[in-house]
Design a protein around this motif. Structure first.
Motif, mmCIF file in Angstrom:
data_model
loop_
_atom_site.group_PDB
_atom_site.id
_atom_site.type_symbol
_atom_site.label_atom_id
_atom_site.label_comp_id
_atom_site.label_asym_id
_atom_site.label_seq_id
_atom_site.Cartn_x
_atom_site.Cartn_y
_atom_site.Cartn_z
ATOM 1 N N SER A 56 0.857 -1.352 0.081
ATOM 2 C CA SER A 56 -0.350 -0.251 0.361
ATOM 3 C C SER A 56 0.947 1.051 0.022
ATOM 4 O O SER A 56 1.789 0.489 0.343
ATOM 5 C CB SER A 56 -0.609 0.426 0.914
ATOM 6 N N PRO A 57 0.217 2.426 -0.887
ATOM 7 C CA PRO A 57 0.981 3.771 -0.540
ATOM 8 C C PRO A 57 1.358 3.982 1.020
ATOM 9 O O PRO A 57 2.803 4.504 0.964
ATOM 10 C CB PRO A 57 0.404 4.892 -0.686
ATOM 11 N N GLU A 58 0.570 3.345 2.165
ATOM 12 C CA GLU A 58 1.206 3.885 3.367
ATOM 13 C C GLU A 58 2.554 3.113 3.385
ATOM 14 O O GLU A 58 3.018 3.263 4.520
ATOM 15 C CB GLU A 58 0.359 3.521 3.954
ATOM 16 N N GLU A 59 2.805 1.479 3.115
ATOM 17 C CA GLU A 59 3.354 1.357 3.723
ATOM 18 C C GLU A 59 4.645 1.362 2.955
ATOM 19 O O GLU A 59 5.966 1.201 2.997
ATOM 20 C CB GLU A 59 3.157 -0.688 3.210
ATOM 21 N N LEU A 60 4.773 2.022 1.807
ATOM 22 C CA LEU A 60 6.125 2.637 1.142
ATOM 23 C C LEU A 60 6.287 4.690 0.899
ATOM 24 O O LEU A 60 6.947 4.921 0.763
ATOM 25 C CB LEU A 60 5.566 2.684 -0.454
ATOM 26 N N SER A 61 5.680 4.829 2.859
ATOM 27 C CA SER A 61 5.622 6.503 3.221
ATOM 28 C C SER A 61 7.156 6.479 3.426
ATOM 29 O O SER A 61 7.288 8.021 2.607
ATOM 30 C CB SER A 61 4.756 7.139 3.692
ATOM 31 N N HIS A 62 8.055 6.162 3.596
ATOM 32 C CA HIS A 62 9.531 5.911 3.839
ATOM 33 C C HIS A 62 10.280 5.780 2.317
ATOM 34 O O HIS A 62 11.681 6.218 2.731
ATOM 35 C CB HIS A 62 9.639 5.192 5.058
ATOM 36 N N LEU A 63 9.739 5.726 1.344
ATOM 37 C CA LEU A 63 10.260 5.387 0.287
ATOM 38 C C LEU A 63 9.674 5.856 -0.802
ATOM 39 O O LEU A 63 9.645 5.692 -1.597
ATOM 40 C CB LEU A 63 10.643 4.244 0.070
ATOM 41 N N PRO A 64 9.632 7.688 -1.018
ATOM 42 C CA PRO A 64 8.968 8.696 -2.003
ATOM 43 C C PRO A 64 9.429 8.582 -2.995
ATOM 44 O O PRO A 64 8.118 8.252 -4.025
ATOM 45 C CB PRO A 64 8.839 9.848 -0.900
ATOM 46 N N HIS A 65 10.395 8.065 -3.602
ATOM 47 C CA HIS A 65 10.439 8.546 -4.598
ATOM 48 C C HIS A 65 10.105 7.346 -5.565
ATOM 49 O O HIS A 65 10.017 6.786 -6.547
ATOM 50 C CB HIS A 65 12.544 8.635 -5.079
ATOM 51 N N VAL A 66 10.693 6.153 -4.459
ATOM 52 C CA VAL A 66 10.367 4.206 -5.073
ATOM 53 C C VAL A 66 8.678 4.904 -4.996
ATOM 54 O O VAL A 66 8.600 3.876 -6.546
ATOM 55 C CB VAL A 66 11.142 3.272 -3.961
ATOM 56 N N ARG A 67 8.047 5.057 -4.399
ATOM 57 C CA ARG A 67 6.117 4.452 -4.394
ATOM 58 C C ARG A 67 6.319 5.521 -6.125
ATOM 59 O O ARG A 67 5.522 4.554 -6.977
ATOM 60 C CB ARG A 67 5.809 4.609 -3.632
ATOM 61 N N LYS A 68 6.588 6.406 -6.251
ATOM 62 C CA LYS A 68 6.517 7.608 -7.770
ATOM 63 C C LYS A 68 6.451 6.321 -8.773
ATOM 64 O O LYS A 68 5.882 6.528 -9.619
ATOM 65 C CB LYS A 68 6.918 8.631 -7.497
ATOM 66 N N TRP A 69 8.185 6.482 -8.826
ATOM 67 C CA TRP A 69 8.996 5.531 -9.996
ATOM 68 C C TRP A 69 8.084 4.509 -9.791
ATOM 69 O O TRP A 69 7.701 3.734 -11.028
ATOM 70 C CB TRP A 69 9.802 4.677 -9.374
ATOM 71 N N LEU A 70 7.256 3.462 -8.935
ATOM 72 C CA LEU A 70 6.854 1.785 -8.870
ATOM 73 C C LEU A 70 4.934 2.424 -10.165
ATOM 74 O O LEU A 70 4.540 1.434 -10.470
ATOM 75 C CB LEU A 70 6.651 1.379 -8.099
ATOM 76 N N GLU A 71 5.100 3.597 -10.016
ATOM 77 C CA GLU A 71 3.707 4.600 -10.420
ATOM 78 C C GLU A 71 3.935 3.486 -12.184
ATOM 79 O O GLU A 71 2.574 3.824 -12.665
ATOM 80 C CB GLU A 71 3.496 5.841 -10.362
ATOM 81 N N VAL A 72 5.129 3.531 -12.674
ATOM 82 C CA VAL A 72 5.001 2.938 -14.251
ATOM 83 C C VAL A 72 4.366 1.609 -13.837
ATOM 84 O O VAL A 72 3.748 1.558 -15.212
ATOM 85 C CB VAL A 72 6.243 3.315 -14.746
ATOM 86 N N SER A 73 4.482 0.616 -12.899
ATOM 87 C CA SER A 73 3.748 -0.362 -13.420
ATOM 88 C C SER A 73 2.860 -0.618 -12.519
ATOM 89 O O SER A 73 2.061 -1.566 -12.217
ATOM 90 C CB SER A 73 5.525 -1.691 -12.359
ATOM 91 N N LYS A 74 1.685 0.469 -12.842
ATOM 92 C CA LYS A 74 0.679 0.177 -11.824
ATOM 93 C C LYS A 74 0.057 -0.815 -11.724
ATOM 94 O O LYS A 74 -1.460 -1.389 -11.288
ATOM 95 C CB LYS A 74 -0.173 1.495 -11.311
#
Length: 207
Positions: free
Chosen positions: A112-130
């Motif tokens: 979930s986005p909450e689980e990746l809150s400490h990795l904001p740039h990784v979370r954004k990058w992974l949107e490519v594979s959403k």
């Protein structure tokens, strides 16, 4: 760091000397045949698993071996510019998208986005594979974590292969038969590589 310094000296004494002529040839030019798009994972070593020499692979590595769809932008675009350079300037004849087992980036696609809150740039990058998790859900035959893991890694490779074809210059060369695109899934623990068979729609072991 001492290990790295020791490695540098050993490379200079042994590996460089045994390939001195090759490095002299490569000193002013390169002509790689393949663009290798892989994960930044420290366990994935492209030249090792393909037994290739310096000068053969133009390598792009990032979290989860992702290829952003083509778009015109004024942003700084590392992966996109590397792809452009490999295909347009170096004129590689093949592109490999290589995913791998136990990929942390792919595992994060199921968080979930909450689980990746400490990795904001990784979370954004992974949107490519959403789109990957939804496609995996439709293919799951049970609730096995192992099945979800390898399906996520393989579907993610297919998404990046699809994204490559949004690049106009790649689509043109691909349709003309001048550029090949391959999708691989590398199993770290066994050394096996599975290549995607487009006609059958499955990953098959390279034998």
């Amino acid at each position: 760091m001492e290990k790295l310094f020791t490695g540098i000296m050993q490379f200079r004494r042994e590996d460089f000397e045994s390939h001195r002529e090759l490095f002299q040839e490569l000193g002013r030019q390169q002509k790689p045949h393949t663009l290798f798009i892989g994960c930044s994972d420290s366990r994935v070593v492209p030249n090792l698993i393909t037994r290739t020499h310096p000068g053969e692979l133009f390598i792009v590595r990032n979290v989860a071996n992702i290829v952003p769809p083509y778009r015109k932008t004024e942003e700084y675009v590392a992966t996109t510019s590397a792809i452009e350079y490999a295909v347009q300037a170096l004129e590689v004849d093949s592109i490999v998208v290589c995913g791998h087992s136990n990929c942390g980036g792919c595992a994060a696609l199921n968080k979930s986005p909450e689980e990746l809150s400490h990795l904001p740039h990784v979370r954004k990058w992974l949107e490519v594979s959403k789109e990957v998790p939804g496609r995996v859900d439709r293919l799951m035959t049970g609730d096995s974590p192992e099945e979800r893991e390898w399906l996520t890694e393989q579907i993610n490779v297919l998404v990046q292969m699809k994204n490559l074809l949004t690049y106009p210059y790649i689509r043109e060369k691909y349709d003309a038969g001048k550029l090949n695109i391959y999708g691989w899934h590398y199993l770290i623990e066994t050394g096996e590589i599975f290549n995607f068979n487009d006609e059958k729609g499955v990953f098959e072991p390279v034998a």
